[in-house]
Design a protein around this motif. Structure first.
Motif, PDB file in Angstrom:
ATOM      1  N   HIS A   1       0.664  -1.108   0.005  1.00  0.00           N
ATOM      2  CA  HIS A   1       0.111   0.121  -0.174  1.00  0.00           C
ATOM      3  C   HIS A   1       0.897   1.234  -0.017  1.00  0.00           C
ATOM      4  CE1 HIS A   1      -4.029  -1.740   0.598  1.00  0.00           C
ATOM      5  NE2 HIS A   1      -3.564  -2.498   1.603  1.00  0.00           N
ATOM      6  N   SER A   2       0.162   2.483  -0.093  1.00  0.00           N
ATOM      7  CA  SER A   2       1.024   3.679   0.194  1.00  0.00           C
ATOM      8  C   SER A   2       0.045   4.731   0.605  1.00  0.00           C
ATOM      9  CB  SER A   2       1.521   4.172  -1.421  1.00  0.00           C
ATOM     10  OG  SER A   2       0.058   4.635  -2.173  1.00  0.00           O
ATOM     11  N   TRP A   3       0.561   5.763   1.246  1.00  0.00           N
ATOM     12  CA  TRP A   3      -0.427   6.909   1.734  1.00  0.00           C
ATOM     13  C   TRP A   3      -1.419   7.453   0.591  1.00  0.00           C
ATOM     14  CZ3 TRP A   3      -0.705  11.833   0.568  1.00  0.00           C
ATOM     15  CH2 TRP A   3       0.295  12.520  -0.343  1.00  0.00           C
ATOM     16  N   ARG A   4      -0.853   7.196  -0.779  1.00  0.00           N
ATOM     17  CA  ARG A   4      -1.816   7.474  -1.554  1.00  0.00           C
ATOM     18  C   ARG A   4      -3.242   6.941  -1.565  1.00  0.00           C
ATOM     19  NH1 ARG A   4      -0.350   6.315  -6.318  1.00  0.00           N
ATOM     20  NH2 ARG A   4       1.427   4.912  -5.821  1.00  0.00           N
ATOM     21  N   TYR A   5      -2.752   5.645  -1.422  1.00  0.00           N
ATOM     22  CA  TYR A   5      -4.012   4.640  -1.470  1.00  0.00           C
ATOM     23  C   TYR A   5      -4.757   4.895  -0.148  1.00  0.00           C
ATOM     24  CZ  TYR A   5      -6.733   0.452  -0.330  1.00  0.00           C
ATOM     25  OH  TYR A   5      -7.530  -0.557   0.257  1.00  0.00           O
ATOM     26  N   ARG A   6      -4.433   5.316   0.762  1.00  0.00           N
ATOM     27  CA  ARG A   6      -5.225   5.857   2.166  1.00  0.00           C
ATOM     28  C   ARG A   6      -5.882   7.270   1.968  1.00  0.00           C
ATOM     29  NH1 ARG A   6      -4.837   0.844   4.603  1.00  0.00           N
ATOM     30  NH2 ARG A   6      -2.586   0.200   4.822  1.00  0.00           N
ATOM     31  N   MET A   7      -4.943   7.818   1.160  1.00  0.00           N
ATOM     32  CA  MET A   7      -5.795   9.191   0.852  1.00  0.00           C
ATOM     33  C   MET A   7      -7.041   9.009  -0.085  1.00  0.00           C
ATOM     34  SD  MET A   7      -5.324  12.373   1.877  1.00  0.00           S
ATOM     35  CE  MET A   7      -6.235  13.780   1.374  1.00  0.00           C
TER      36      MET A   7
ATOM     37  N   ASP B   1      -6.335  -4.246  -3.292  1.00  0.00           N
ATOM     38  CA  ASP B   1      -7.788  -3.869  -3.312  1.00  0.00           C
ATOM     39  C   ASP B   1      -8.240  -3.818  -4.617  1.00  0.00           C
ATOM     40  OD1 ASP B   1     -10.231  -2.948  -2.996  1.00  0.00           O
ATOM     41  OD2 ASP B   1      -9.559  -1.091  -1.457  1.00  0.00           O
ATOM     42  N   PRO B   2      -9.139  -4.603  -5.086  1.00  0.00           N
ATOM     43  CA  PRO B   2      -9.796  -4.444  -6.483  1.00  0.00           C
ATOM     44  C   PRO B   2     -10.430  -3.095  -6.620  1.00  0.00           C
ATOM     45  CG  PRO B   2     -10.923  -6.014  -5.273  1.00  0.00           C
ATOM     46  CD  PRO B   2      -9.773  -5.703  -4.269  1.00  0.00           C
ATOM     47  N   ALA B   3     -11.093  -2.639  -5.574  1.00  0.00           N
ATOM     48  CA  ALA B   3     -11.693  -1.170  -5.861  1.00  0.00           C
ATOM     49  C   ALA B   3     -10.986   0.141  -6.047  1.00  0.00           C
ATOM     50  CB  ALA B   3     -12.611  -1.099  -4.409  1.00  0.00           C
TER      51      ALA B   3
ATOM     52  N   PRO C   1      -9.211   2.016  -8.118  1.00  0.00           N
ATOM     53  CA  PRO C   1      -9.160   2.158  -9.652  1.00  0.00           C
ATOM     54  C   PRO C   1      -8.026   2.503 -10.318  1.00  0.00           C
ATOM     55  CG  PRO C   1     -10.436   3.940  -8.882  1.00  0.00           C
ATOM     56  CD  PRO C   1      -9.958   3.068  -7.686  1.00  0.00           C
ATOM     57  N   PRO C   2      -7.662   2.117 -11.580  1.00  0.00           N
ATOM     58  CA  PRO C   2      -6.348   2.340 -11.875  1.00  0.00           C
ATOM     59  C   PRO C   2      -6.325   4.091 -12.134  1.00  0.00           C
ATOM     60  CG  PRO C   2      -7.389   1.017 -13.500  1.00  0.00           C
ATOM     61  CD  PRO C   2      -8.367   1.248 -12.414  1.00  0.00           C
ATOM     62  N   GLU C   3      -7.236   4.888 -12.433  1.00  0.00           N
ATOM     63  CA  GLU C   3      -7.114   6.291 -12.575  1.00  0.00           C
ATOM     64  C   GLU C   3      -6.673   6.930 -11.137  1.00  0.00           C
ATOM     65  OE1 GLU C   3     -11.764   5.251 -12.335  1.00  0.00           O
ATOM     66  OE2 GLU C   3     -10.042   4.586 -13.357  1.00  0.00           O
ATOM     67  N   ALA C   4      -6.879   6.272 -10.211  1.00  0.00           N
ATOM     68  CA  ALA C   4      -6.550   6.659  -8.896  1.00  0.00           C
ATOM     69  C   ALA C   4      -5.273   6.543  -8.526  1.00  0.00           C
ATOM     70  CB  ALA C   4      -7.492   6.180  -7.607  1.00  0.00           C
ATOM     71  N   HIS C   5      -4.440   5.774  -9.226  1.00  0.00           N
ATOM     72  CA  HIS C   5      -2.950   5.714  -9.095  1.00  0.00           C
ATOM     73  C   HIS C   5      -2.108   6.640  -9.656  1.00  0.00           C
ATOM     74  CE1 HIS C   5      -3.160   0.846  -8.569  1.00  0.00           C
ATOM     75  NE2 HIS C   5      -4.445   1.479  -8.673  1.00  0.00           N
ATOM     76  N   ARG C   6      -2.658   7.647 -10.075  1.00  0.00           N
ATOM     77  CA  ARG C   6      -1.899   8.708 -10.720  1.00  0.00           C
ATOM     78  C   ARG C   6      -1.077   9.717  -9.866  1.00  0.00           C
ATOM     79  NH1 ARG C   6      -7.174  10.363 -14.580  1.00  0.00           N
ATOM     80  NH2 ARG C   6      -7.003   8.639 -16.079  1.00  0.00           N
ATOM     81  N   HIS C   7       0.075  10.131 -10.277  1.00  0.00           N
ATOM     82  CA  HIS C   7       0.735  10.892  -9.473  1.00  0.00           C
ATOM     83  C   HIS C   7       2.040  11.567  -9.985  1.00  0.00           C
ATOM     84  CE1 HIS C   7       3.836   7.940  -9.424  1.00  0.00           C
ATOM     85  NE2 HIS C   7       2.869   7.066  -9.334  1.00  0.00           N
ATOM     86  N   LEU C   8       2.768  12.419  -9.299  1.00  0.00           N
ATOM     87  CA  LEU C   8       3.844  13.063  -9.652  1.00  0.00           C
ATOM     88  C   LEU C   8       5.089  12.498  -8.608  1.00  0.00           C
ATOM     89  CD1 LEU C   8       5.926  14.297 -11.577  1.00  0.00           C
ATOM     90  CD2 LEU C   8       5.435  16.518 -10.639  1.00  0.00           C
ATOM     91  N   ALA C   9       5.360  11.392  -8.689  1.00  0.00           N
ATOM     92  CA  ALA C   9       6.368  10.877  -7.384  1.00  0.00           C
ATOM     93  C   ALA C   9       7.360  10.048  -8.054  1.00  0.00           C
ATOM     94  CB  ALA C   9       5.569  10.219  -6.460  1.00  0.00           C
ATOM     95  N   GLY C  10       8.654   9.989  -7.467  1.00  0.00           N
ATOM     96  CA  GLY C  10       9.521   9.103  -8.058  1.00  0.00           C
ATOM     97  C   GLY C  10      10.403   8.667  -6.950  1.00  0.00           C
ATOM     98  N   TRP C  11      11.048   7.369  -6.837  1.00  0.00           N
ATOM     99  CA  TRP C  11      11.944   6.756  -5.887  1.00  0.00           C
ATOM    100  C   TRP C  11      13.310   7.569  -6.134  1.00  0.00           C
ATOM    101  CZ3 TRP C  11      10.358   2.746  -3.107  1.00  0.00           C
ATOM    102  CH2 TRP C  11      11.137   2.276  -2.225  1.00  0.00           C
ATOM    103  N   GLY C  12      13.801   8.521  -5.161  1.00  0.00           N
ATOM    104  CA  GLY C  12      14.807   8.993  -5.196  1.00  0.00           C
ATOM    105  C   GLY C  12      15.082  10.464  -5.698  1.00  0.00           C
TER     106      GLY C  12
END
Length: 239
Positions: A18-24, A60-62, A64-75
């Protein structure tokens, strides 16, 4: 209301967790009654080639792919995001930026003074693309390195002081800025899985910091109510 998550490895998360994006996202679902959108040029978690985990944020199948969007990067940090935030805002038209950056800058690239210069550039570039944009900025949460590296710990503290001053100085009625409160109960031994990256409890606390800032500062959304953690896999536990 359109939201853009901006951050480093703590925000993008790693494949299979999970990520805090998912919690948000869960909070936005509960608080905005569908009247929101998550936007951004990137999608999903960090998935190194050697990692056999599926490139999904969670099971979590609920979600949705569109909710995975962001501007984040490892490092990636303020140093990397400041040059590209303007074009990102112009293209994806967010109303609110939820920003968690700085740890990677201070750890590898820039000192506190240089980092806050990049913070100023980030804010200016975002506003140039969208003069009424809102931003919520999270202070740096020092990682386990700060326990044994006193100069690094001091730079984290100094940057957080400079960040608070930046928010106070640059906040305007047209383009408001909020400084989220660092979760007072955040503990590296229980709220991270490796001394840096948030565990399920840490994810909730980071999401709550952003949600509480918006609710208290702007009257956006409701109080943060964490969902159940049943079935969450914590990296490194085999769960």
């Amino acid at each position: 209301m359109r939201f853009l998550f901006v951050g480093d490895s703590m925000t993008i998360g790693r494949a299979g967790e999970h990520s805090w994006r998912y919690r948000m996202w869960q909070h936005l679902e509960a608080s905005f009654d569908g009247s929101y959108e998550i936007v951004g040029p990137r999608s999903g978690p960090y998935a190194p080639e050697a990692d056999a985990a599926p490139a999904t944020d969670d099971g979590d199948p609920a979600f949705p792919p569109e909710a995975h969007r962001h501007l984040a990067g490892w490092g990636e940090g303020w140093l990397h995001m400041a040059p590209i935030i303007g074009e990102t805002v112009a293209e994806h038209r967010p109303d609110v930026l939820l920003v968690s950056l700085g740890l990677i800058d201070l750890g590898f690239y820039t000192n506190s003074g240089q980092t806050v210069v990049n913070t100023h550039r980030f804010i200016a570039e975002a506003r140039a693309a969208a003069p009424t944009i809102r931003m919520v900025l999270l202070p740096v949460i020092p990682n386990v390195r700060a326990r044994t590296d006193a100069p690094f710990a001091a730079e984290c503290d100094r940057f957080n002081e400079l960040l608070a001053k930046t928010v106070a100085d640059l906040d305007t009625a047209v383009s408001p800025l909020l400084l989220a409160s660092r979760p007072s109960s955040y503990a590296l031994d229980t709220d991270t899985y490796d001394g840096t990256h948030p565990s399920p409890t840490g994810e909730h606390k980071l999401a709550s910091a952003f949600a509480s800032a918006m609710h208290q500062g702007w009257g956006l959304g409701g109080r943060y109510e964490p969902a159940s953690d049943e079935g969450v896999r914590v990296p490194g536990t085999g769960g």
